[in-house]
Write an enzyme that holds these catalytic residues in place. Structure first.
Site, PDB file in Angstrom:
ATOM      1  N   HIS A 217      49.112 -16.782  35.888  1.00 37.34           N
ATOM      2  CA  HIS A 217      49.493 -15.238  35.445  1.00 37.34           C
ATOM      3  C   HIS A 217      51.260 -15.046  36.846  1.00 37.34           C
ATOM      4  O   HIS A 217      50.925 -13.727  36.822  1.00 37.34           O
ATOM      5  CB  HIS A 217      48.373 -14.334  36.470  1.00 37.34           C
ATOM      6  CG  HIS A 217      48.337 -12.840  35.992  1.00 37.34           C
ATOM      7  ND1 HIS A 217      48.361 -12.298  34.988  1.00 37.34           N
ATOM      8  CD2 HIS A 217      47.913 -12.451  36.936  1.00 37.34           C
ATOM      9  CE1 HIS A 217      48.364 -11.055  35.755  1.00 37.34           C
ATOM     10  NE2 HIS A 217      48.004 -10.799  35.961  1.00 37.34           N
ATOM     11  N   MET A 268      48.068  -2.230  33.465  1.00 46.24           N
ATOM     12  CA  MET A 268      47.359  -3.503  33.855  1.00 46.24           C
ATOM     13  C   MET A 268      45.579  -2.215  34.119  1.00 46.24           C
ATOM     14  O   MET A 268      44.643  -2.869  34.521  1.00 46.24           O
ATOM     15  CB  MET A 268      47.835  -3.502  35.871  1.00 46.24           C
ATOM     16  CG  MET A 268      46.913  -4.535  36.462  1.00 46.24           C
ATOM     17  SD  MET A 268      46.756  -6.630  35.995  1.00 46.24           S
ATOM     18  CE  MET A 268      45.272  -6.161  35.518  1.00 46.24           C
TER      19      MET A 268
END
Length: 353
Positions: A217, A268
């Protein structure tokens, strides 16, 4: 006089969640409150609920019909966020918890714990700066999770995820509560970005696109498998290079666009809720829930790796194989593994040192 006293008592009871208080000072005791909220469902805690990701995340989770009780924890500003979100006319009951002394209360009995706590990377901040701050935060929170809700599914958002998930695993191992099936690093934002950017190139609705994203990530550890896109589609080498680079650099793109005023908080939060919703549906017993996540894995020689996983009542039920890769993806995977290995070791060493 008695009427005024009764009115004051009612107001005090209603407003009891607006400011943090000790249990023995609260008019409305926790034992008097609804145990599971206004609807049947799951108990969810958000650790870091007053932050840039935490606030929109909390709002979206309040809207989720599978959530009956929503606990919001942070070290600052929780009462205000709790008050604001509690006014939404959805089924979940919201309770706020402020400061380290209330952390354990926030976690008792939770089914799902989401961790967006930490600081975002700011201009001038190195990766080491970010790691040193957020690693300690994740360690403290996971120690409390191990004590208060060791059977909860844990979704880690705090960056750098490539290192914070191994940190969480080491904390749980020390506490004797580690279950790799229940610990998941949230990489859904990479998938969301991949779907969006690919849809832009193809001129289609992003909701009709599914791009598996594997690896990690951060930067080059983010590997979109464009050869496995659904619906099937072929890309030119130039398109592959453009899409891969943009997906890998989606975070810096937002930081630059916000001109130092923040990072990717809204997208997010959206991605985190999308993943949390998948976890809740799986906890409910829904079949066929498959998402990408960063988990303890044997897909490669690395101890942690992001790939497609099948979710169930216990968390990760199955880790799916990578499937066929083209030459570009195989080469990119080898580069990703080198950087990912260093990030994993950094997280493990933080706890073992």
């Amino acid at each position: 006089m008695e009427a005024n006293s009764g009115a004051s008592d009612r107001i005090s009871r209603i407003a009891g969640h607006l400011r943090p208080q000790r249990e023995d000072d609260v008019c409305l005791k926790r034992s008097d409150c609804r145990a599971k909220g206004g609807v049947s469902g799951f108990k969810v805690a958000i650790l870091g609920a007053a932050g840039g990701i935490g606030q929109p995340l909390a709002m979206l989770m309040k809207m989720n019909p599978l959530v009956s009780l929503l606990h919001l924890y942070d070290v600052v500003n929780t009462p205000g966020v709790t008050s604001d979100i509690s006014h939404m006319d959805t089924g979940a009951v919201v309770r706020g918890f402020l400061g380290q002394q209330q952390l354990e209360d926030a976690l008792i009995g939770m089914d799902l714990v989401i961790i967006p706590a930490g600081v975002p990377r700011k201009p001038g901040m190195t990766r080491d700066d970010l790691f040193n701050i957020n690693a300690g935060i994740v360690k403290t929170l996971c120690e409390a999770i191990a004590k208060c809700c060791p059977k909860a599914i844990v979704n880690v958002i705090s960056n750098p995820v490539n290192s914070t998930v191994p940190i969480a695993a080491e904390v749980f191992k020390r506490a004797g509560t580690y279950d790799p099936k229940r610990l998941l690093g949230v990489t859904m934002l990479d998938v969301v970005r991949a779907n969006t950017f690919v849809a832009e190139v193809l001129g289609v609705d992003p909701r009709d696109v599914d791009v598996p994203v594997v690896g990690g990530h951060a930067g080059i550890t983010i590997l979109p498998l464009l050869s496995q896109i659904k619906p099937p589609c072929s890309f030119t080498p130039k398109e592959i290079e453009y899409l891969t680079g943009r997906i890998q650099n989606g975070g810096p793109e937002v930081v630059e666009a916000k001109a130092g005023a923040g990072s990717a908080t809204l997208s997010m939060a959206y991605a985190a809720v999308k993943f949390a919703d998948a976890c809740l549906h799986a906890l409910r017993g829904d079949a066929g829930i498959i998402e990408c996540a960063y988990v303890a894995s044997q897909v490669t020689e690395l101890p942690f790796f992001a790939s497609k996983v099948r979710l169930g009542r216990v968390g990760v039920e199955e880790i799916l194989p990578l499937g066929p890769l083209n030459d570009y993806e195989r080469e990119s995977l080898e580069k990703a593994k080198k950087e990912l290995a260093a990030s994993i070791e950094k997280g493990i060493s933080f706890i073992r040192k």
